[in-house]
Design a protein around this motif. Structure first.
Motif, mmCIF file in Angstrom:
data_model
loop_
_atom_site.group_PDB
_atom_site.id
_atom_site.type_symbol
_atom_site.label_atom_id
_atom_site.label_comp_id
_atom_site.label_asym_id
_atom_site.label_seq_id
_atom_site.Cartn_x
_atom_site.Cartn_y
_atom_site.Cartn_z
ATOM 1 N N VAL A 1 0.844 -1.196 0.000
ATOM 2 C CA VAL A 1 0.000 0.000 0.000
ATOM 3 C C VAL A 1 0.880 1.248 0.000
ATOM 4 N N PRO A 2 0.873 2.034 -1.070
ATOM 5 C CA PRO A 2 1.706 3.242 -1.128
ATOM 6 C C PRO A 2 1.081 4.372 -0.318
ATOM 7 N N VAL A 3 1.491 4.494 0.935
ATOM 8 C CA VAL A 3 0.890 5.526 1.790
ATOM 9 C C VAL A 3 1.243 6.930 1.318
ATOM 10 N N THR A 4 2.205 7.037 0.404
ATOM 11 C CA THR A 4 2.488 8.339 -0.213
ATOM 12 C C THR A 4 1.310 8.819 -1.046
ATOM 13 N N ASN A 5 0.391 7.913 -1.371
ATOM 14 C CA ASN A 5 -0.792 8.271 -2.176
ATOM 15 C C ASN A 5 -2.004 8.626 -1.323
ATOM 16 N N ILE A 6 -1.833 8.813 -0.040
ATOM 17 C CA ILE A 6 -2.971 9.104 0.826
ATOM 18 C C ILE A 6 -3.574 10.458 0.460
ATOM 19 N N ARG A 7 -4.915 10.480 0.354
ATOM 20 C CA ARG A 7 -5.611 11.711 -0.008
ATOM 21 C C ARG A 7 -6.868 11.857 0.844
ATOM 22 N N THR A 8 -7.013 13.022 1.452
ATOM 23 C CA THR A 8 -8.212 13.324 2.232
ATOM 24 C C THR A 8 -9.054 14.406 1.579
ATOM 25 N N GLY A 9 -8.493 15.053 0.554
ATOM 26 C CA GLY A 9 -9.159 16.202 -0.054
ATOM 27 C C GLY A 9 -8.810 17.500 0.641
ATOM 28 N N ILE A 10 -7.967 17.408 1.675
ATOM 29 C CA ILE A 10 -7.535 18.588 2.436
ATOM 30 C C ILE A 10 -6.015 18.619 2.375
ATOM 31 N N ALA A 11 -5.453 19.516 1.595
ATOM 32 C CA ALA A 11 -4.017 19.519 1.302
ATOM 33 C C ALA A 11 -3.146 19.588 2.558
ATOM 34 N N LYS A 12 -3.497 20.458 3.511
ATOM 35 C CA LYS A 12 -2.671 20.598 4.721
ATOM 36 C C LYS A 12 -2.694 19.331 5.564
ATOM 37 N N LEU A 13 -3.849 18.651 5.599
ATOM 38 C CA LEU A 13 -3.939 17.400 6.346
ATOM 39 C C LEU A 13 -3.106 16.316 5.661
ATOM 40 N N ASP A 14 -3.147 16.262 4.336
ATOM 41 C CA ASP A 14 -2.332 15.294 3.610
ATOM 42 C C ASP A 14 -0.849 15.501 3.913
ATOM 43 N N GLU A 15 -0.434 16.755 3.975
ATOM 44 C CA GLU A 15 0.961 17.070 4.293
ATOM 45 C C GLU A 15 1.322 16.602 5.700
ATOM 46 N N HIS A 16 0.407 16.813 6.662
ATOM 47 C CA HIS A 16 0.677 16.404 8.039
ATOM 48 C C HIS A 16 0.739 14.883 8.158
ATOM 49 N N LEU A 17 -0.145 14.200 7.454
ATOM 50 C CA LEU A 17 -0.160 12.735 7.521
ATOM 51 C C LEU A 17 1.128 12.127 6.978
ATOM 52 N N ALA A 18 1.835 12.859 6.121
ATOM 53 C CA ALA A 18 3.095 12.368 5.565
ATOM 54 C C ALA A 18 4.274 12.561 6.528
ATOM 55 N N LYS A 19 4.070 13.350 7.585
ATOM 56 C CA LYS A 19 5.159 13.670 8.513
ATOM 57 C C LYS A 19 5.322 12.608 9.597
ATOM 58 N N PRO A 20 6.421 12.687 10.393
ATOM 59 C CA PRO A 20 6.691 11.667 11.420
ATOM 60 C C PRO A 20 5.586 11.490 12.457
ATOM 61 N N ASP A 21 4.728 12.503 12.668
ATOM 62 C CA ASP A 21 3.605 12.333 13.597
ATOM 63 C C ASP A 21 2.721 11.170 13.175
ATOM 64 N N PHE A 22 2.673 10.939 11.879
ATOM 65 C CA PHE A 22 1.811 9.883 11.337
ATOM 66 C C PHE A 22 2.636 8.892 10.523
ATOM 67 N N PHE A 23 2.506 8.882 9.193
ATOM 68 C CA PHE A 23 3.103 7.818 8.394
ATOM 69 C C PHE A 23 4.603 7.957 8.154
ATOM 70 N N ASP A 24 5.140 9.164 8.295
ATOM 71 C CA ASP A 24 6.577 9.379 8.043
ATOM 72 C C ASP A 24 6.960 8.762 6.688
ATOM 73 N N THR A 25 6.298 9.233 5.648
ATOM 74 C CA THR A 25 6.445 8.599 4.338
ATOM 75 C C THR A 25 7.838 8.710 3.744
ATOM 76 N N ALA A 26 8.635 9.651 4.207
ATOM 77 C CA ALA A 26 10.008 9.756 3.704
ATOM 78 C C ALA A 26 10.812 8.508 4.068
ATOM 79 N N LYS A 27 10.530 7.938 5.248
ATOM 80 C CA LYS A 27 11.232 6.729 5.693
ATOM 81 C C LYS A 27 10.443 5.458 5.391
ATOM 82 N N PHE A 28 9.134 5.573 5.427
ATOM 83 C CA PHE A 28 8.276 4.395 5.254
ATOM 84 C C PHE A 28 7.219 4.689 4.177
#
Length: 208
Positions: A90-117
């Motif tokens: 599952v490519p979590v880099t493709n997560i979309r909520t329709g809210i750009a700022k929330l998508d950005e936050h979900l990609a950060k270490p608080d959540f999915f940390d997509t840069a590492k995972f």
């Protein structure tokens, strides 16, 4: 209201001698008939596979998002469903909520940390049939490098051969649901103000 009827002879003349015949809509090739399922190896159809998630936001709303374009494999034998195996990336880099700022936050270490995972994975460990078209699929879900056992409540959706214009391959689809705790996977930011329980609905399409 007036009705304007064009005689058949006029239609032939207007189309240069070609007779126009209306074609009835083609029926959907997929069917909920489980006997249409054939054994073998399948791959995920990323264009028609989605993971929808929903969560409680401060007790005010039940918000959701979607992750698309998963990849993976499925092997099954209709005569021996307990031996089925499925593996999904599952490519979590493709997560979309329709809210750009929330998508950005979900990609950060608080959540999915997509840069590492950049991806999550599910690998089945067992299948237990439930009724004529359902099954409990036990497996290991890995998010942010943390692996936990998860059981999916899966239901057969449909099977059949796609028309030639859509590739002509045999297809099979399932819908599965489960609930996980995001804090189990190192994503406890905001709990309990924002819900810990995440409801998942997996729309999974496979091609042989």
């Amino acid at each position: 209201m007036k009705k304007y009827l064009i005689p058949a002879a006029a239609l032939v003349a207007l189309t240069g001698g070609t007779v126009l015949i209306a074609q009835a809509p083609m029926a959907a090739p997929g069917t909920k008939d489980a006997t249409k399922v054939t054994g073998g190896s399948y791959t995920v159809d990323p264009g028609h596979t989605q993971i929808v998630f929903a969560y409680d936001h401060m007790g005010f709303s039940n918000n959701m998002g979607v992750i698309s374009e998963s990849t993976g494999t499925l092997t099954l034998d209709p005569k021996n469903p307990t031996a089925a195996k499925v593996s999904i990336d599952v490519p979590v880099t493709n997560i979309r909520t329709g809210i750009a700022k929330l998508d950005e936050h979900l990609a950060k270490p608080d959540f999915f940390d997509t840069a590492k995972f950049p991806k999550a994975t599910f690998v089945s460990t067992g299948v237990k049939p439930d009724g004529a078209t359902g099954a409990d699929i036990m497996g290991n879900l890995t998010i942010k490098g943390i692996t936990k056992p998860v059981t999916l409540d899966a239901e057969f959706y449909g099977a059949g051969k796609a028309p030639a214009m859509a590739g002509g391959k045999e297809n099979i689809g399932f819908v599965a649901t489960t609930t996980i705790k995001r804090s189990d996977f190192g994503m406890g930011y905001g709990v309990p103000m924002v819900g810990d329980a995440i409801e998942l609905k997996i729309i999974a399409a496979f091609q042989k």
